[in-house]
Write a protein that holds these residues in place. Structure first.
Motif, mmCIF file in Angstrom:
data_model
loop_
_atom_site.group_PDB
_atom_site.id
_atom_site.type_symbol
_atom_site.label_atom_id
_atom_site.label_comp_id
_atom_site.label_asym_id
_atom_site.label_seq_id
_atom_site.Cartn_x
_atom_site.Cartn_y
_atom_site.Cartn_z
ATOM 1 N N GLU A 119 0.830 -1.209 0.000
ATOM 2 C CA GLU A 119 0.000 0.000 0.000
ATOM 3 C C GLU A 119 0.864 1.259 0.000
ATOM 4 O O GLU A 119 0.502 2.280 -0.592
ATOM 5 N N LEU A 120 2.039 1.173 0.635
ATOM 6 C CA LEU A 120 2.959 2.307 0.689
ATOM 7 C C LEU A 120 3.773 2.464 -0.589
ATOM 8 O O LEU A 120 4.518 3.435 -0.743
ATOM 9 N N GLY A 121 3.662 1.490 -1.495
ATOM 10 C CA GLY A 121 4.346 1.597 -2.781
ATOM 11 C C GLY A 121 5.761 1.053 -2.812
ATOM 12 O O GLY A 121 6.505 1.332 -3.757
ATOM 13 N N LEU A 122 6.141 0.257 -1.821
ATOM 14 C CA LEU A 122 7.470 -0.344 -1.847
ATOM 15 C C LEU A 122 7.545 -1.417 -2.935
ATOM 16 O O LEU A 122 6.553 -2.071 -3.239
ATOM 17 N N PRO A 123 8.721 -1.634 -3.521
ATOM 18 C CA PRO A 123 8.851 -2.654 -4.562
ATOM 19 C C PRO A 123 8.606 -4.058 -4.006
ATOM 20 O O PRO A 123 8.921 -4.345 -2.843
ATOM 21 N N GLU A 124 8.065 -4.924 -4.855
ATOM 22 C CA GLU A 124 7.729 -6.286 -4.431
ATOM 23 C C GLU A 124 8.947 -7.029 -3.885
ATOM 24 O O GLU A 124 8.856 -7.782 -2.918
ATOM 25 N N SER A 125 10.107 -6.819 -4.509
ATOM 26 C CA SER A 125 11.324 -7.516 -4.079
ATOM 27 C C SER A 125 11.684 -7.186 -2.641
ATOM 28 O O SER A 125 12.283 -7.997 -1.935
ATOM 29 N N MET A 126 11.305 -5.999 -2.194
ATOM 30 C CA MET A 126 11.599 -5.585 -0.827
ATOM 31 C C MET A 126 10.528 -6.077 0.136
ATOM 32 O O MET A 126 10.825 -6.578 1.229
ATOM 33 N N VAL A 127 9.277 -5.977 -0.274
ATOM 34 C CA VAL A 127 8.162 -6.374 0.583
ATOM 35 C C VAL A 127 8.186 -7.872 0.864
ATOM 36 O O VAL A 127 7.849 -8.321 1.965
ATOM 37 N N TYR A 128 8.588 -8.661 -0.126
ATOM 38 C CA TYR A 128 8.589 -10.112 0.043
ATOM 39 C C TYR A 128 9.993 -10.661 0.259
ATOM 40 O O TYR A 128 10.267 -11.825 -0.010
ATOM 41 N N ARG A 129 10.864 -9.824 0.782
ATOM 42 C CA ARG A 129 12.218 -10.251 1.095
ATOM 43 C C ARG A 129 12.205 -11.268 2.237
ATOM 44 O O ARG A 129 11.347 -11.236 3.108
ATOM 45 N N GLN A 130 13.190 -12.159 2.226
ATOM 46 C CA GLN A 130 13.318 -13.155 3.284
ATOM 47 C C GLN A 130 13.342 -12.515 4.666
ATOM 48 O O GLN A 130 14.119 -11.584 4.910
ATOM 49 N N PRO A 131 12.513 -12.996 5.591
ATOM 50 C CA PRO A 131 12.593 -12.495 6.964
ATOM 51 C C PRO A 131 13.973 -12.766 7.552
ATOM 52 O O PRO A 131 14.609 -13.772 7.227
ATOM 53 N N PHE A 132 14.421 -11.863 8.400
ATOM 54 C CA PHE A 132 15.747 -11.998 9.002
ATOM 55 C C PHE A 132 15.670 -11.465 10.424
ATOM 56 O O PHE A 132 15.226 -10.337 10.638
ATOM 57 N N PRO A 133 16.052 -12.266 11.429
ATOM 58 C CA PRO A 133 15.940 -11.810 12.822
ATOM 59 C C PRO A 133 16.862 -10.640 13.112
ATOM 60 O O PRO A 133 17.937 -10.508 12.507
ATOM 61 N N GLY A 134 16.458 -9.793 14.054
ATOM 62 C CA GLY A 134 17.287 -8.660 14.442
ATOM 63 C C GLY A 134 18.703 -9.053 14.834
ATOM 64 O O GLY A 134 19.658 -8.384 14.436
ATOM 65 N N PRO A 135 18.869 -10.127 15.630
ATOM 66 C CA PRO A 135 20.233 -10.547 15.997
ATOM 67 C C PRO A 135 20.986 -11.205 14.847
ATOM 68 O O PRO A 135 22.130 -11.636 15.030
ATOM 69 N N GLY A 136 20.349 -11.315 13.687
ATOM 70 C CA GLY A 136 21.018 -11.815 12.496
ATOM 71 C C GLY A 136 21.521 -13.234 12.634
ATOM 72 O O GLY A 136 20.897 -14.080 13.281
ATOM 73 N N LEU A 137 22.673 -13.496 12.041
ATOM 74 C CA LEU A 137 23.256 -14.832 12.081
ATOM 75 C C LEU A 137 23.721 -15.203 13.481
ATOM 76 O O LEU A 137 24.111 -16.353 13.721
ATOM 77 N N GLY A 138 23.661 -14.259 14.411
ATOM 78 C CA GLY A 138 24.045 -14.545 15.792
ATOM 79 C C GLY A 138 23.197 -15.618 16.432
ATOM 80 O O GLY A 138 23.655 -16.329 17.335
ATOM 81 N N VAL A 139 21.925 -15.768 15.999
ATOM 82 C CA VAL A 139 21.060 -16.817 16.547
ATOM 83 C C VAL A 139 21.006 -18.023 15.619
ATOM 84 O O VAL A 139 20.222 -18.933 15.826
ATOM 85 N N ARG A 140 21.829 -18.010 14.578
ATOM 86 C CA ARG A 140 21.941 -19.166 13.686
ATOM 87 C C ARG A 140 23.323 -19.807 13.768
ATOM 88 O O ARG A 140 23.546 -20.878 13.236
ATOM 89 N N CYS A 141 24.235 -19.113 14.442
ATOM 90 C CA CYS A 141 25.537 -19.677 14.825
ATOM 91 C C CYS A 141 25.338 -20.099 16.276
ATOM 92 O O CYS A 141 25.558 -19.317 17.199
#
Length: 430
Positions: A295-317
């Protein structure tokens, strides 16, 4: 336009979000509040048309069944009670209402208007943000993920150049992610973007820290401190914009439900926080955040980007972070994303990533026994991030990913696929 609201009071149900989403699907706004909300607090909520007392298996806390303030029964709003035998309501249901029952309550009993949509939501939030911020400035952590991107777009609409976006490279980003954020936001969208490379600072603070909650709090706290330092270089920064969404708040614990995990933008803030928070998305589920972005007009590639946790790879390492395992996570994740895109799974699967546990398994390399790390692949689908199912990935695709990881990622000798849905597992491992 002020939207009518149905308030859900949590008296121990595990289905609060299900009820809230059911009401929102009818075009009526709904919010979940604790059972001990006071009549005064209820009056501050605008356009409340009805109340649902949502009981359930967690109704007994410390040996006593919870109930609402007796004065709420006389507040003048229509009420129904779900699985709450002690309620003083004319209508009680033993289980969740079906669509017909919910329609009857929302529209016939409460006379609510179906005016919940993204256009109205954005208008309301823009007005609220302008009222909160005035002529002062907002500092926003811009990771480039869905939540922070949508917040940025909404705040730009509300306060324009009063928004200062800060991208912090904490050393826990996906491969080439920081470079991509700078390219898109600074060079393409012309945002007022400050880039901070704090990777060494974060990794130093995290050295030897294995507890997931402690890692999250360190990362969250350090994030805020970096922003405070950036704010001191600017004039008039009084607010911190955040991409907090509804599942973040719910999973950080309620008065009748235990905490699933703390979120860096909910429970990990330092006590000496000097900013007032601006959180315009905090009542939205993940799919609603995406709808808001469209609705805000952001590009689809950005709106449907892969979710990523705030702590990043820190919770995947997993466990105490080492540079060696962090690089294994980063490189294996990049291979997974490349192969999913190649197989057309990048738009089909909601979230997919790799993790590397903090132990080694025995293997064979160059005809000799060796010890190496394990890479675990996770691929799940969900609508609201509260429940999730596992994607059935084609065997040939998994085999190609496995072969590449084993050949291209140093110190790895084993690849596994996680078959666990949510619940009982969570989306992330930590």
């Amino acid at each position: 336009m002020k939207q009518d609201m149905i308030v859900i009071l949590d008296l121990g149900s595990t289905e609060n979000t299900t009820v809230a989403r059911q009401i929102r699907s009818l075009g009526v706004y709904s919010e979940i509040h604790p059972h001990d909300i006071t009549p005064e607090e209820l009056k501050k909520l605008q356009n409340v048309k009805g109340i649902i007392l949502n009981g359930g298996e967690n109704r007994v806390v410390d040996g006593k069944a919870v109930d609402v303030d007796p004065a709420l029964y006389d507040c003048g709003c229509p009420m129904i009670a779900i699985d709450h035998p002690g309620a003083r309501c004319e209508r009680r249901l033993e289980s969740l209402p079906d669509e017909a029952q919910m329609r009857e309550f929302v529209f016939d009993t409460c006379h609510a208007q179906a005016n919940w949509n993204m256009k109205n939501f954005i208008e309301d939030q823009v007005e609220l943000v302008r009222r909160q911020v005035g002529d002062r400035k907002v500092l926003l952590a811009l990771s480039g993920g869905v939540d922070s991107s949508v917040v940025a777009a909404l705040l730009i609409r509300a306060v324009g150049q009063q928004l200062v976006c800060v991208h912090v490279n904490h050393g826990l980003m996906r491969k080439n992610e920081s470079e991509s954020v700078v390219e898109v936001f600074r060079n393409q969208l012309h945002a007022n973007l400050v880039y901070v490379d704090a990777s060494e600072r974060f990794l130093g603070k995290l050295q030897g820290v294995a507890d997931p909650e402690q890692k999250r709090k360190i990362i969250g706290g350090e994030f805020i401190r970096v922003f405070e330092e950036e704010a001191r270089k600017l004039e008039g920064i009084d607010f911190l914009g955040q991409g907090t969404i509804y599942p973040d708040i719910i999973e950080s614990g309620t008065k009748t439900a235990k905490m699933v995990k703390s979120h860096h933008n909910v429970g990990g803030l330092p006590e000496d926080l000097k900013f007032e928070l601006v959180e315009p998305l905090k009542q939205l589920f993940k799919d609603e955040v995406r709808a808001c972005g469209v609705e805000l007009g952001l590009p689809e590639s950005m709106v449907y980007r892969q979710p990523f946790p705030g702590p990043g790879l820190g919770v995947r390492c997993l466990g105490a972070i080492t540079r060696e395992r962090l690089e294994a996570v980063r490189e294996s994740d990049a291979i997974l994303r490349e192969e999913f895109q190649r197989a057309g799974l990048d738009k089909k699967v909601w979230q997919y990533f790799t993790v590397v546990p903090d132990f080694k398994s025995v293997g064979v390399k160059d005809n000799a026994r060796c010890l190496g790390y394990m890479v675990v692949i996770r691929a799940i689908n969900t609508v609201d991030a509260m429940t999730a199912t596992v994607e059935r990935v084609d065997w040939d695709v998994l085999q190609r990913i496995t072969e590449r990881i084993l050949a291209e990622v140093a110190q790895v000798n084993r690849v596994c696929f996680d078959m666990s849905p949510k619940p009982p597992a969570t989306i992330e491992f930590e």
